[in-house]
Motif scaffolding. Structure first.
Motif, PDB file in Angstrom:
ATOM      1  N   CYS A  96      -9.940 -22.975  -5.909  1.00  0.00           N
ATOM      2  CA  CYS A  96     -11.152 -22.275  -6.358  1.00  0.00           C
ATOM      3  C   CYS A  96     -12.329 -23.233  -6.475  1.00  0.00           C
ATOM      4  O   CYS A  96     -13.473 -22.860  -6.197  1.00  0.00           O
ATOM      5  CB  CYS A  96     -10.889 -21.592  -7.693  1.00  0.00           C
ATOM      6  N   GLY A  97     -12.062 -24.468  -6.896  1.00  0.00           N
ATOM      7  CA  GLY A  97     -13.131 -25.456  -6.971  1.00  0.00           C
ATOM      8  C   GLY A  97     -13.721 -25.749  -5.600  1.00  0.00           C
ATOM      9  O   GLY A  97     -14.941 -25.828  -5.427  1.00  0.00           O
ATOM     10  N   LEU A  98     -12.854 -25.900  -4.604  1.00  0.00           N
ATOM     11  CA  LEU A  98     -13.312 -26.131  -3.239  1.00  0.00           C
ATOM     12  C   LEU A  98     -14.081 -24.925  -2.714  1.00  0.00           C
ATOM     13  O   LEU A  98     -15.131 -25.066  -2.067  1.00  0.00           O
ATOM     14  CB  LEU A  98     -12.118 -26.423  -2.332  1.00  0.00           C
ATOM     15  N   ALA A  99     -13.576 -23.733  -3.011  1.00  0.00           N
ATOM     16  CA  ALA A  99     -14.251 -22.505  -2.570  1.00  0.00           C
ATOM     17  C   ALA A  99     -15.627 -22.382  -3.223  1.00  0.00           C
ATOM     18  O   ALA A  99     -16.602 -21.971  -2.575  1.00  0.00           O
ATOM     19  CB  ALA A  99     -13.391 -21.290  -2.909  1.00  0.00           C
ATOM     20  N   GLY A 100     -15.714 -22.738  -4.515  1.00  0.00           N
ATOM     21  CA  GLY A 100     -16.995 -22.678  -5.203  1.00  0.00           C
ATOM     22  C   GLY A 100     -18.023 -23.604  -4.583  1.00  0.00           C
ATOM     23  O   GLY A 100     -19.209 -23.248  -4.459  1.00  0.00           O
ATOM     24  N   VAL A 101     -17.584 -24.789  -4.157  1.00  0.00           N
ATOM     25  CA  VAL A 101     -18.488 -25.736  -3.493  1.00  0.00           C
ATOM     26  C   VAL A 101     -18.953 -25.184  -2.154  1.00  0.00           C
ATOM     27  O   VAL A 101     -20.149 -25.222  -1.817  1.00  0.00           O
ATOM     28  CB  VAL A 101     -17.792 -27.097  -3.295  1.00  0.00           C
ATOM     29  N   TRP A 102     -18.030 -24.650  -1.383  1.00  0.00           N
ATOM     30  CA  TRP A 102     -18.390 -24.107  -0.063  1.00  0.00           C
ATOM     31  C   TRP A 102     -19.359 -22.930  -0.197  1.00  0.00           C
ATOM     32  O   TRP A 102     -20.364 -22.851   0.508  1.00  0.00           O
ATOM     33  CB  TRP A 102     -17.130 -23.657   0.676  1.00  0.00           C
ATOM     34  N   ILE A 103     -19.062 -22.010  -1.104  1.00  0.00           N
ATOM     35  CA  ILE A 103     -19.919 -20.840  -1.289  1.00  0.00           C
ATOM     36  C   ILE A 103     -21.289 -21.264  -1.811  1.00  0.00           C
ATOM     37  O   ILE A 103     -22.328 -20.757  -1.373  1.00  0.00           O
ATOM     38  CB  ILE A 103     -19.255 -19.834  -2.256  1.00  0.00           C
ATOM     39  N   GLY A 104     -21.285 -22.193  -2.760  1.00  0.00           N
ATOM     40  CA  GLY A 104     -22.554 -22.669  -3.308  1.00  0.00           C
ATOM     41  C   GLY A 104     -23.423 -23.318  -2.250  1.00  0.00           C
ATOM     42  O   GLY A 104     -24.638 -23.075  -2.196  1.00  0.00           O
ATOM     43  N   ASN A 105     -22.826 -24.140  -1.396  1.00  0.00           N
ATOM     44  CA  ASN A 105     -23.593 -24.782  -0.325  1.00  0.00           C
ATOM     45  C   ASN A 105     -24.126 -23.759   0.674  1.00  0.00           C
ATOM     46  O   ASN A 105     -25.203 -23.947   1.257  1.00  0.00           O
ATOM     47  CB  ASN A 105     -22.720 -25.800   0.412  1.00  0.00           C
ATOM     48  N   TYR A 106     -23.393 -22.668   0.859  1.00  0.00           N
ATOM     49  CA  TYR A 106     -23.837 -21.624   1.791  1.00  0.00           C
ATOM     50  C   TYR A 106     -25.005 -20.830   1.207  1.00  0.00           C
ATOM     51  O   TYR A 106     -25.988 -20.530   1.903  1.00  0.00           O
ATOM     52  CB  TYR A 106     -22.673 -20.682   2.098  1.00  0.00           C
ATOM     53  N   ILE A 107     -24.910 -20.506  -0.089  1.00  0.00           N
ATOM     54  CA  ILE A 107     -25.952 -19.710  -0.736  1.00  0.00           C
ATOM     55  C   ILE A 107     -27.229 -20.519  -0.940  1.00  0.00           C
ATOM     56  O   ILE A 107     -28.340 -20.049  -0.689  1.00  0.00           O
ATOM     57  CB  ILE A 107     -25.454 -19.168  -2.094  1.00  0.00           C
ATOM     58  N   ASP A 108     -27.053 -21.740  -1.414  1.00  0.00           N
ATOM     59  CA  ASP A 108     -28.206 -22.563  -1.800  1.00  0.00           C
ATOM     60  C   ASP A 108     -27.957 -23.998  -1.328  1.00  0.00           C
ATOM     61  O   ASP A 108     -27.459 -24.829  -2.086  1.00  0.00           O
ATOM     62  CB  ASP A 108     -28.372 -22.505  -3.316  1.00  0.00           C
ATOM     63  N   PRO A 109     -28.311 -24.308  -0.093  1.00  0.00           N
ATOM     64  CA  PRO A 109     -27.937 -25.598   0.474  1.00  0.00           C
ATOM     65  C   PRO A 109     -28.675 -26.820  -0.057  1.00  0.00           C
ATOM     66  O   PRO A 109     -28.321 -27.938   0.294  1.00  0.00           O
ATOM     67  CB  PRO A 109     -28.233 -25.407   1.968  1.00  0.00           C
ATOM     68  N   GLY A 110     -29.694 -26.664  -0.926  1.00  0.00           N
ATOM     69  CA  GLY A 110     -30.364 -27.899  -1.324  1.00  0.00           C
ATOM     70  C   GLY A 110     -31.428 -27.830  -2.387  1.00  0.00           C
ATOM     71  O   GLY A 110     -32.298 -28.689  -2.410  1.00  0.00           O
ATOM     72  N   THR A 111     -31.399 -26.882  -3.306  1.00  0.00           N
ATOM     73  CA  THR A 111     -32.410 -26.843  -4.360  1.00  0.00           C
ATOM     74  C   THR A 111     -31.860 -27.489  -5.623  1.00  0.00           C
ATOM     75  O   THR A 111     -30.719 -27.942  -5.678  1.00  0.00           O
ATOM     76  CB  THR A 111     -32.826 -25.391  -4.671  1.00  0.00           C
ATOM     77  N   GLU A 112     -32.701 -27.507  -6.660  1.00  0.00           N
ATOM     78  CA  GLU A 112     -32.292 -28.129  -7.918  1.00  0.00           C
ATOM     79  C   GLU A 112     -31.179 -27.351  -8.621  1.00  0.00           C
ATOM     80  O   GLU A 112     -30.551 -27.854  -9.555  1.00  0.00           O
ATOM     81  CB  GLU A 112     -33.506 -28.236  -8.856  1.00  0.00           C
ATOM     82  N   PHE A 113     -30.929 -26.132  -8.165  1.00  0.00           N
ATOM     83  CA  PHE A 113     -29.912 -25.294  -8.817  1.00  0.00           C
ATOM     84  C   PHE A 113     -28.547 -25.373  -8.133  1.00  0.00           C
ATOM     85  O   PHE A 113     -27.621 -24.658  -8.516  1.00  0.00           O
ATOM     86  CB  PHE A 113     -30.369 -23.826  -8.841  1.00  0.00           C
ATOM     87  N   ILE A 114     -28.420 -26.216  -7.141  1.00  0.00           N
ATOM     88  CA  ILE A 114     -27.188 -26.250  -6.364  1.00  0.00           C
ATOM     89  C   ILE A 114     -25.986 -26.672  -7.205  1.00  0.00           C
ATOM     90  O   ILE A 114     -24.912 -26.058  -7.129  1.00  0.00           O
ATOM     91  CB  ILE A 114     -27.337 -27.176  -5.128  1.00  0.00           C
TER      92      ILE A 114
END
Length: 254
Positions: A96-114
């Protein structure tokens, strides 16, 4: 003299049984047995994991396993200390931790909220799936969070099985350390029938046994690639058995 010695031994045995009883050896009670025996066990266990990790080159995340060491030696009567919760909890949380990182990078690839996004998603998914797989284990939430903020000491695809290896070591140690004084895993409302001398379902015993054998095989992974693959595959099978057997029970109830 013989009777006096026997009497002293009986009183000491009775005292030990009382000190390690469920009423005293638990959170909320300042117990000398728990402070000494539980704390000593937790420290020795994490040190053992560190030594084995160094010798075998099986890298793990120490912070969440440190919390597991504490629970497995000082909070042993809680459901979260049961072998299934420990092993499957860390495995599922890793995924789940790995999935959260992948999904987060897909949704928001580079802002302060990543980072907050990845942290929130990782722990959210871990909380959901630990409950689905009946493997609630609070320290595993840290296992899910770490990939979002720190570089991993192993390739990402090995994280779940390496954490399962570390978690299995805590289970092996807990069996040996705790059963000197009391039953472990502890009897509870869902596990009140003994199988093979343990308050565990037969399927759970089989799953834990496979994980333990696989954990030992993984320790010798440097011998050959084949040994390594056998250990990893066995750990996968053990986790699948542990994490899914309750679905059959639920379907029978419904």
């Amino acid at each position: 003299m013989h009777f006096r010695s026997a009497s002293v031994q009986f009183r000491l045995s009775k005292l030990c049984r009382e000190e390690f009883s469920k009423e005293l050896y638990r959170p909320g009670v300042i117990s000398l047995a728990r402070i000494v025996w539980g704390s000593l066990g937790g420290g020795l266990l994490l040190g053992l994991i560190a030594i084995l990790s160094g010798k075998t080159e099986i890298k793990v995340l120490y912070p969440p396993l440190a919390a597991t060491c504490f629970i497995n030696t000082t909070c042993v009567f809680l459901r979260v200390a049961r072998p299934k919760s420990v092993v499957v909890g860390h495995t599922v949380a890793s995924i789940c931790g790995l999935a959260g990182v992948w999904i987060g990078n897909y949704i928001d690839p580079g802002t302060e909220f990543i980072i907050p996004l990845k942290l929130g998603l990782s722990v959210l998914l871990a909380a959901v799936f630990m409950q689905i797989f009946d493997a609630d284990h609070p320290p595993a939430a840290a296992t899910a969070a770490i990939p979002a903020i720190l570089p991993l000491p192993m390739p990402w695809y090995l994280l779940p099985l390496h954490m399962a290896w570390g978690a299995t070591i805590t289970v092996i140690f807990a069996f040996i350390w705790n059963r000197i004084w009391f039953e472990f895993p502890a009897r509870d409302s869902d596990n009140y029938v003994k199988n093979a001398g343990l308050y565990m379902e037969k399927v759970q015993i089989a799953g834990v046994a496979i994980c333990i054998v696989s954990c030992i095989i993984m320790c010798f992974q440097s011998i050959s690639p084949t040994v390594r693959i056998i250990g990893l595959c066995g750990m996968t099978v053990g986790n699948i058995i542990l994490g899914t057997h309750h679905f059959k029970i639920l379907s029978q109830v419904n």
